[in-house]
Design a protein around this motif. Sequence first.
Motif, short mmCIF file in Angstrom:
data_model
loop_
_atom_site.label_atom_id
_atom_site.label_comp_id
_atom_site.label_asym_id
_atom_site.label_seq_id
_atom_site.Cartn_x
_atom_site.Cartn_y
_atom_site.Cartn_z
N GLU A 93 -38.33 27.34 19.63
CA GLU A 93 -39.10 28.50 19.18
C GLU A 93 -40.50 28.48 19.80
O GLU A 93 -41.11 27.42 19.95
CB GLU A 93 -39.22 28.48 17.66
CG GLU A 93 -39.98 29.67 17.08
CD GLU A 93 -40.03 29.66 15.56
OE1 GLU A 93 -40.42 30.69 15.00
OE2 GLU A 93 -39.70 28.63 14.94
N THR A 94 -40.99 29.66 20.16
CA THR A 94 -42.35 29.80 20.65
C THR A 94 -43.20 30.38 19.53
O THR A 94 -42.91 31.47 19.03
CB THR A 94 -42.42 30.71 21.89
OG1 THR A 94 -41.63 30.12 22.92
CG2 THR A 94 -43.85 30.89 22.37
N ARG A 143 -51.95 23.69 22.60
CA ARG A 143 -50.91 24.56 23.12
C ARG A 143 -49.98 23.76 24.02
O ARG A 143 -50.33 22.70 24.54
CB ARG A 143 -51.51 25.74 23.86
CG ARG A 143 -52.28 25.38 25.09
CD ARG A 143 -52.96 26.61 25.63
NE ARG A 143 -53.78 26.20 26.77
CZ ARG A 143 -53.95 26.91 27.84
NH1 ARG A 143 -53.39 28.09 27.92
NH2 ARG A 143 -54.69 26.48 28.82
N GLY A 144 -48.77 24.27 24.15
CA GLY A 144 -47.79 23.60 24.99
C GLY A 144 -46.53 23.23 24.23
O GLY A 144 -46.27 23.71 23.13
N MET A 145 -45.74 22.34 24.84
CA MET A 145 -44.47 21.91 24.26
C MET A 145 -44.70 20.70 23.35
O MET A 145 -45.44 19.78 23.70
CB MET A 145 -43.50 21.53 25.38
CG MET A 145 -42.14 21.08 24.89
SD MET A 145 -41.00 20.69 26.23
CE MET A 145 -41.58 19.04 26.66
N HIS A 146 -44.02 20.71 22.18
CA HIS A 146 -44.15 19.61 21.22
C HIS A 146 -42.79 19.28 20.62
O HIS A 146 -41.92 20.15 20.52
CB HIS A 146 -45.13 19.99 20.09
CG HIS A 146 -46.51 20.26 20.58
ND1 HIS A 146 -47.41 19.28 20.89
CD2 HIS A 146 -47.15 21.45 20.81
CE1 HIS A 146 -48.54 19.82 21.29
NE2 HIS A 146 -48.41 21.14 21.25
N THR A 167 -37.77 20.61 19.35
CA THR A 167 -38.79 20.99 20.32
C THR A 167 -39.23 22.42 20.04
O THR A 167 -38.40 23.31 19.81
CB THR A 167 -38.23 20.91 21.76
OG1 THR A 167 -37.83 19.56 22.00
CG2 THR A 167 -39.27 21.31 22.78
N PHE A 168 -40.55 22.63 20.01
CA PHE A 168 -41.09 23.99 19.88
C PHE A 168 -42.25 24.14 20.86
O PHE A 168 -42.76 23.16 21.40
CB PHE A 168 -41.54 24.29 18.43
CG PHE A 168 -42.75 23.52 17.98
CD1 PHE A 168 -44.03 24.07 18.10
CD2 PHE A 168 -42.62 22.26 17.43
CE1 PHE A 168 -45.15 23.35 17.70
CE2 PHE A 168 -43.74 21.54 17.01
CZ PHE A 168 -45.00 22.09 17.15
N TYR A 169 -42.67 25.38 21.08
CA TYR A 169 -43.74 25.69 22.02
C TYR A 169 -44.83 26.44 21.27
O TYR A 169 -44.54 27.36 20.51
CB TYR A 169 -43.22 26.54 23.18
CG TYR A 169 -42.08 25.86 23.90
CD1 TYR A 169 -42.32 24.99 24.94
CD2 TYR A 169 -40.76 26.08 23.50
CE1 TYR A 169 -41.28 24.35 25.60
CE2 TYR A 169 -39.71 25.44 24.15
CZ TYR A 169 -39.98 24.58 25.18
OH TYR A 169 -38.95 23.93 25.82
#
Length: 190
Positions: A93-94, A143-146, A167-169
């Motif tokens: 998900e973003t 901000r970014g991928m986590h 994983t989310f963005y």
Amino acid sequence: MRLFWLLILSCSLQPALSTQTVHRWVDSNGVVHFSDQIAAGSASETIEVNPPAPSSTPVTTITSSDSDMATAAQEPQAQPPYDITLQTPLESETLRENSGKVHFSVAISPPMTQPFQLQVLLDGAAVLRVPNQLAGDLENVDRGMHQIVIKLLDENGKILASTKETTFYLFRVSVLTQPNHQAKPKAGMN
């Protein structure tokens, strides 16, 4: 009264149980018989039987209330297996949040009946503990991928269950990428 009849019954069975001589014979149909009495009119074989040795293990009588206590004393209180699933954020998900706030929530099955904590791991590092709640917020996430993992802990800190890594963005507008909203005069116009 019941004890009296049990005593009488056990005394009457005692001679039969202590019998040490058994007679064996084969009848005219070829059937083998065993008895403590000699069969009339047949050739019988006498077999000496030794009674079993008394057990050295003491016998304990357990009543139903004692058995419940004995079972409880032998077995530690087993906790039911818990299942914890991440409700938000979803896989891949973003999230668009300029402040860097990330809301998370979980579902636990079966529902917790004792105090618990949620331990939140963001990108492999423990960043937050939330007592007795199924949701919370992470503040100022870059901000970014986590990757997020949430562990269910009992009141002593023992891990009862864990979510799978999700994983989310996070999209945060940067001052470097903000569009310039000032009107510029077009070249050649006066």
